[in-house]
Design an enzyme around this catalytic site. Structure first.
Site, PDB file in Angstrom:
ATOM      1  N   LYS A 116     -10.300   4.003 -17.430  1.00 12.73           N
ATOM      2  CA  LYS A 116     -11.400   3.860 -15.951  1.00 12.73           C
ATOM      3  C   LYS A 116     -12.614   4.688 -15.908  1.00 12.73           C
ATOM      4  CE  LYS A 116      -7.077   2.787 -13.020  1.00 12.73           C
ATOM      5  NZ  LYS A 116      -7.020   1.360 -12.817  1.00 12.73           N
ATOM      6  N   GLU A 200     -12.340   9.822  -6.933  1.00 11.25           N
ATOM      7  CA  GLU A 200     -13.142   8.941  -6.392  1.00 11.25           C
ATOM      8  C   GLU A 200     -13.084   9.231  -4.810  1.00 11.25           C
ATOM      9  OE1 GLU A 200     -11.698   4.818  -7.129  1.00 11.25           O
ATOM     10  OE2 GLU A 200     -12.999   4.644  -8.972  1.00 11.25           O
ATOM     11  N   GLU A 274     -12.699  -6.096 -10.442  1.00 14.27           N
ATOM     12  CA  GLU A 274     -12.264  -5.496  -9.185  1.00 14.27           C
ATOM     13  C   GLU A 274     -13.189  -4.670  -8.490  1.00 14.27           C
ATOM     14  OE1 GLU A 274      -7.497  -5.798  -9.960  1.00 14.27           O
ATOM     15  OE2 GLU A 274      -8.204  -3.972 -10.001  1.00 14.27           O
ATOM     16  N   GLU A 292     -12.366  -1.456 -11.501  1.00 16.75           N
ATOM     17  CA  GLU A 292     -11.855  -1.539 -12.852  1.00 16.75           C
ATOM     18  C   GLU A 292     -12.202  -3.150 -13.261  1.00 16.75           C
ATOM     19  OE1 GLU A 292      -7.884  -1.151 -13.798  1.00 16.75           O
ATOM     20  OE2 GLU A 292      -7.052  -2.239 -12.124  1.00 16.75           O
ATOM     21  N   ARG A 296      -7.899  -9.719 -18.841  1.00 10.06           N
ATOM     22  CA  ARG A 296      -6.709 -10.620 -18.968  1.00 10.06           C
ATOM     23  C   ARG A 296      -6.728 -11.879 -17.842  1.00 10.06           C
ATOM     24  NH1 ARG A 296      -3.488  -8.713 -15.164  1.00 10.06           N
ATOM     25  NH2 ARG A 296      -3.592  -6.582 -14.562  1.00 10.06           N
TER      26      ARG A 296
HETATM   27  P1  ADP Z   1      -2.593  -7.941 -11.196  1.00 15.16           P
HETATM   28  O1  ADP Z   1      -4.026  -7.717 -10.487  1.00 15.16           O
HETATM   29  O2  ADP Z   1      -2.836  -9.214 -12.303  1.00 15.16           O
HETATM   30  O3  ADP Z   1      -1.421  -8.081 -10.243  1.00 15.16           O
HETATM   31  P2  ADP Z   1      -1.211  -5.807 -12.082  1.00 15.16           P
HETATM   32  O4  ADP Z   1      -2.059  -4.405 -12.453  1.00 15.16           O
HETATM   33  O5  ADP Z   1      -0.329  -5.823 -10.825  1.00 15.16           O
HETATM   34  O6  ADP Z   1      -2.292  -6.603 -12.116  1.00 15.16           O
HETATM   35  O7  ADP Z   1      -0.441  -6.289 -13.368  1.00 15.16           O
HETATM   36  C1  ADP Z   1      -0.034  -7.404 -13.697  1.00 15.16           C
HETATM   37  C2  ADP Z   1       1.198  -7.359 -14.683  1.00 15.16           C
HETATM   38  O8  ADP Z   1       0.979  -6.348 -15.600  1.00 15.16           O
HETATM   39  C3  ADP Z   1       2.390  -6.882 -13.836  1.00 15.16           C
HETATM   40  O9  ADP Z   1       3.446  -7.679 -14.305  1.00 15.16           O
HETATM   41  C4  ADP Z   1       2.521  -5.499 -14.260  1.00 15.16           C
HETATM   42  O10 ADP Z   1       3.975  -5.100 -14.270  1.00 15.16           O
HETATM   43  C5  ADP Z   1       1.816  -5.489 -15.464  1.00 15.16           C
HETATM   44  N1  ADP Z   1       1.432  -4.250 -15.889  1.00 15.16           N
HETATM   45  C6  ADP Z   1       0.189  -3.694 -15.288  1.00 15.16           C
HETATM   46  N2  ADP Z   1      -0.123  -2.578 -15.909  1.00 15.16           N
HETATM   47  C7  ADP Z   1       0.764  -2.161 -16.775  1.00 15.16           C
HETATM   48  C8  ADP Z   1       0.979  -1.170 -17.541  1.00 15.16           C
HETATM   49  N3  ADP Z   1       0.267   0.133 -17.812  1.00 15.16           N
HETATM   50  N4  ADP Z   1       2.281  -1.214 -18.543  1.00 15.16           N
HETATM   51  C9  ADP Z   1       3.009  -2.111 -18.217  1.00 15.16           C
HETATM   52  N5  ADP Z   1       2.844  -3.267 -17.522  1.00 15.16           N
HETATM   53  C10 ADP Z   1       1.758  -3.359 -16.809  1.00 15.16           C
HETATM   54  P1  ADP Z   2      -4.840  -0.258 -10.815  1.00 14.75           P
HETATM   55  O1  ADP Z   2      -5.062  -0.087 -12.357  1.00 14.75           O
HETATM   56  O2  ADP Z   2      -3.507   0.476 -11.049  1.00 14.75           O
HETATM   57  O3  ADP Z   2      -4.849  -1.802 -10.548  1.00 14.75           O
HETATM   58  P2  ADP Z   2      -7.196   0.344  -9.217  1.00 14.75           P
HETATM   59  O4  ADP Z   2      -8.380   1.112  -9.687  1.00 14.75           O
HETATM   60  O5  ADP Z   2      -7.467  -1.262  -9.472  1.00 14.75           O
HETATM   61  O6  ADP Z   2      -5.953   0.713 -10.194  1.00 14.75           O
HETATM   62  O7  ADP Z   2      -6.675   0.658  -7.700  1.00 14.75           O
HETATM   63  C1  ADP Z   2      -5.557  -0.217  -7.241  1.00 14.75           C
HETATM   64  C2  ADP Z   2      -5.804  -0.302  -5.724  1.00 14.75           C
HETATM   65  O8  ADP Z   2      -5.740   1.135  -4.984  1.00 14.75           O
HETATM   66  C3  ADP Z   2      -6.729  -1.009  -5.341  1.00 14.75           C
HETATM   67  O9  ADP Z   2      -6.367  -2.394  -5.197  1.00 14.75           O
HETATM   68  C4  ADP Z   2      -7.139  -0.635  -3.974  1.00 14.75           C
HETATM   69  O10 ADP Z   2      -6.240  -0.897  -2.992  1.00 14.75           O
HETATM   70  C5  ADP Z   2      -7.061   1.053  -4.207  1.00 14.75           C
HETATM   71  N1  ADP Z   2      -7.914   1.668  -4.455  1.00 14.75           N
HETATM   72  C6  ADP Z   2      -8.679   2.211  -5.515  1.00 14.75           C
HETATM   73  N2  ADP Z   2      -9.685   3.035  -5.420  1.00 14.75           N
HETATM   74  C7  ADP Z   2      -9.989   2.929  -4.133  1.00 14.75           C
HETATM   75  C8  ADP Z   2     -10.939   3.777  -3.386  1.00 14.75           C
HETATM   76  N3  ADP Z   2     -11.779   4.515  -4.183  1.00 14.75           N
HETATM   77  N4  ADP Z   2     -10.578   3.724  -2.061  1.00 14.75           N
HETATM   78  C9  ADP Z   2      -9.821   3.182  -1.436  1.00 14.75           C
HETATM   79  N5  ADP Z   2      -8.883   2.376  -1.980  1.00 14.75           N
HETATM   80  C10 ADP Z   2      -8.863   2.424  -3.379  1.00 14.75           C
HETATM   81 MG    MG Z   3      -6.493  -2.959 -10.212  1.00 20.70          MG
END
Ligand code: ADP
Ligand code: ADP
Ligand code: MG
Length: 650
Positions: A116, A200, A274, A292, A296
């Site tokens: 990230k 952040e 996102e 991020e 995929r």
């Molecule tokens: P989406 O926005 O598509 O829901 P997620 O971050 O929730 O993305 O992840 C989608 C799928 O990938 C889920 O099945 C989650 O369990 C899996 N996943 C996401 N990050 C990881 C990780 N770091 N290691 C293993 N599985 C992951």
């Molecule tokens: P992941 O890789 O686990 O999906 P993200 O960076 O996409 O991580 O963040 C996951 C969720 O956390 C976002 O969908 C949002 O709801 C919340 N989030 C992330 N960054 C922020 C932020 N700066 N302020 C408020 N909420 C956030």
């Molecule tokens: Mg995310």
């Protein structure tokens, strides 16, 4: 186009990919772990290769075994699905070294977006707005605390390698920073083998709005946005497209920022950019920031398919096989509104604890799209993600699409494991959400409301009454031909979760009955040959290993518990059915020489003003019948004899 592809995944996404491959005339190879040998994705594919044990590291994460399976079966390309190896650049390189195609972006693009902090730096350089904060190398705790002060609380600490909502901590005050930092680093180290974090600004009234992009390595387009603000612990629960309140200016700004991000890394294939949006004053073009990029296909891609009429997996296969993007930006049209709800095996009451179990029954209504990787009889095992299905609806307006979602959730039937179905149903009716006013805190704020029993949900006893009616339906129908409509009463005991429910059912006419449980009564009417409880028409009942009553996303499973039910009590396997009490033979339901199933009703006795149906203790052929209708009998009298079981039978 490829002739044959291998899908390096399982569950609903593997099934989803196989469906499109088949549509395009592409042969498919499934891979599976030991526990998945009979899984739906294996039965759907043209070929299947076993690649190892149940644990992901022994199968779905074993890149070398997967590549070997592709080479051995003559597959030309590998589709990684989501999760598992989908964002692993080393795997992409290994696939390419083996002379195969990876259906997804280049290793370089995945690496650029993998962490990230590096992704944010890259996006900043490309002119994409990023969330204010610190994403440098200095990981000293004092230094980071100083950065948090400078950003201003609340802040969010994120594991740079994080995903799936893990490794993230919101901090509201400086005093809590040190502990949160330690927790976030520990989680990052444990889950991703990397303890680096970034800090952040925590955006106020946060809305998660993401843009679906597609590239072919030269050009890139976007397929509009999805709003994924309905989240629990940073994980998506219900997604929709388009985003409520979206304006043409905002869409243009977000779309072009996303395309800029994709082009900056020469992106090829499906991806999602996102953004976090400050929704405190509606959607404003200066209030969205890059979070991020997921390199995929995303879990929630079906909502985009619903509003564009496009098949994103088809696009993935076409682009990966060397074709240019199928459409230009202005050829991509948005039509109507769509929702997706993620149905999980989880125990909402126990804090959304993942659950396991054998799905005794699973059925979806016809007028929604249900993407699933399991069917009735399958097991939700502890090894993998407990998602059962994604339920997707579409409509010309948001209101219509949402009421279709609500309806589809109400009519979905799952028995055998606890699920979040009632929670999703409540969410689909939540006032704020219905008005399009969701932010990422909605679920947490209204958790009590969303997990409470809804006012119009049928009571447990009403569910039991429906089960009673169902359990009694056959004898009632049979009796209809015999009785002169003097009120007939039948007593029945059902078992639910170890508790016994005593019920009384009175037939008061060919199409009218009364169910009584404790001091409550329900009128039942027969319409079109089926019994319904008056005022509770939405209930549906299915019987297999138990009697499952489905209503508004709730499931209650009952078992017949009838002390007079010979098949369930002593005498199992015996040849002779004896009268359990003195009484009058109301009806004889079988004849000599007839083959009967275990549990099949044999005769009906009336005793103490109650009707009792006696059932076959086992399957067999009726040898002799000792009674006839109207006969008065004593306890212990012989009623029906089955032919002796053949020797040597089991
Ligand atoms: P989406 O926005 O598509 O829901 P997620 O971050 O929730 O993305 O992840 C989608 C799928 O990938 C889920 O099945 C989650 O369990 C899996 N996943 C996401 N990050 C990881 C990780 N770091 N290691 C293993 N599985 C992951
Ligand atoms: P992941 O890789 O686990 O999906 P993200 O960076 O996409 O991580 O963040 C996951 C969720 O956390 C976002 O969908 C949002 O709801 C919340 N989030 C992330 N960054 C922020 C932020 N700066 N302020 C408020 N909420 C956030
Ligand atoms: Mg995310």
């Amino acid at each position: 186009m490829f002739r044959k592809i291998l899908i390096a995944n399982r569950g609903e996404i593997a099934c989803r990919i196989i469906a499109t491959a088949r549509k395009l005339g592409v042969s498919t190879v499934a891979v599976h772990s030991d526990v998945d040998a009979r899984a739906l994705h294996v039965t759907m594919a043209d070929e299947a290769v076993a690649i190892g044990g149940a644990a992901p590291k022994d199968s779905y994460l074993k890149g070398d075994a997967i590549i070997a399976a592709a080479l051995q079966t003559g597959a030309e390309a590998i589709h990684p699905g989501y999760g598992f190896l989908s964002e692993n650049p080393d795997f992409v390189e290994a696939v390419e070294r083996a002379g195969l195609n990876f259906i997804g972006p280049s290793a370089k693009a995945i690496r650029a977006m993998g962490l990230k902090d590096a992704a944010k730096a890259l996006m900043q350089e490309a002119g994409v707005p990023i969330v204010p904060g610190y994403h440098g190398d200095n990981q000293d705790a004092m230094f980071l605390a100083g950065e948090a002060d400078a950003i201003g609380y609340p802040v969010l600490i994120k594991a740079v390698a994080g995903g799936g909502g893990k490794g993230m901590r919101r901090v509201d005050a400086a005093a809590d920073f040190a502990d949160a930092l330690r927790a976030s680093k520990a989680e990052g180290a444990h889950a991703f083998g990397n303890d680096a974090v970034l800090i952040e600004k925590y955006v106020a009234s946060p809305r998660h709005i993401e843009v679906q992009v597609f590239g072919d390595g030269r050009d890139a387009v976007h397929l509009f946005e999805r709003d994924c603000s309905l989240q629990r612990r940073h994980q998506k629960v219900i997604e929709e497209a388009p985003a409520p309140g979206m304006t043409p200016e905002m869409r243009a700004a977000m779309g072009s920022a996303a395309v800029k991000a994709a082009k900056a890394i020469g992106y090829s294939g499906a991806g999602t950019v996102e953004f976090i949006v400050d929704g405190s004053q509606g959607l404003r073009t200066d209030r969205f920031w890059f979070m991020e990029m997921n390199t995929r296909l995303q879990v929630e891609h079906p909502v985009t398919e619903a509003v564009t009429g496009l098949d994103l997996v088809e696009w993935q296969l076409r682009v990966a096989s060397g074709e240019p993007l199928p459409l230009t930006q202005d050829q991509i049209q948005l039509s109507g509104h769509a929702f997706e709800a993620r149905l999980y095996a989880e125990d909402v009451a126990a804090g959304f604890l993942p659950a396991t179990g054998r799905l005794a029954h699973l059925a979806f209504p016809g007028d929604c799209r249900a993407d699933t990787g399991v069917s009735g009889g399958d097991v939700i095992s502890p090894w993998y993600d407990p998602m059962i299905a994604k339920i997707i609806t579409h409509g010309p307006t948001r209101d219509i699409a949402l009421s279709r979602l609500n309806r589809a959730l109400e009519e979905t039937q799952v028995a055998g494991t606890v699920t979040n179905l009632a929670f999703l149903t409540a969410l689909s009716r939540h006032r704020g959400f219905v008005r399009g006013e969701a932010d990422t805190g909605l679920i947490e704020r209204d958790l009590a409301l969303l997990t409470a029993k809804a006012q119009d949900d049928p009571a447990d006893e009403a569910m039991a009454a429906a089960a009673v009616l169902h359990a009694a339906a056959l004898p009632l129908d049979v009796l209809a031909g015999f009785t002169l409509w003097a009120p007939l009463t039948r007593r029945m005991t059902l078992e639910v979760g170890g508790d016994l429910i005593e019920a009384e059912l009175t037939l008061s006419g060919p199409d009218h009955a009364l169910v009584r449980i404790r001091d409550r009564e329900w009128q039942a009417v027969r319409q079109g040959g089926r019994w319904h409880l008056a005022g509770l028409s939405r209930m549906q009942i299915v019987e297999d290993d138990g009697i499952h009553v489905f209503a508004s996303g709730l499931t209650t499973s009952f078992r017949r518990h009838d002390p007079l039910d010979r098949s369930a009590s002593a005498g199992l396997g015996s040849d002779m059915t004896l009268a359990p009490m003195p009484g009058l033979v109301r009806a004889v339901l079988v004849s000599a020489g007839q083959d009967v199933e275990m549990g099949q009703p044999l005769c009906v006795l009336e005793a103490m003003k109650m009707e009792h149906t006696l059932k076959a203790a086992r399957a067999g052929r009726v040898a002799e019948i000792f009674i006839q209708g109207g006969l008065q009998i004593a306890a212990g009298d012989p009623l029906v004899l089955l032919e002796a079981e053949e020797a040597g039978h089991g």
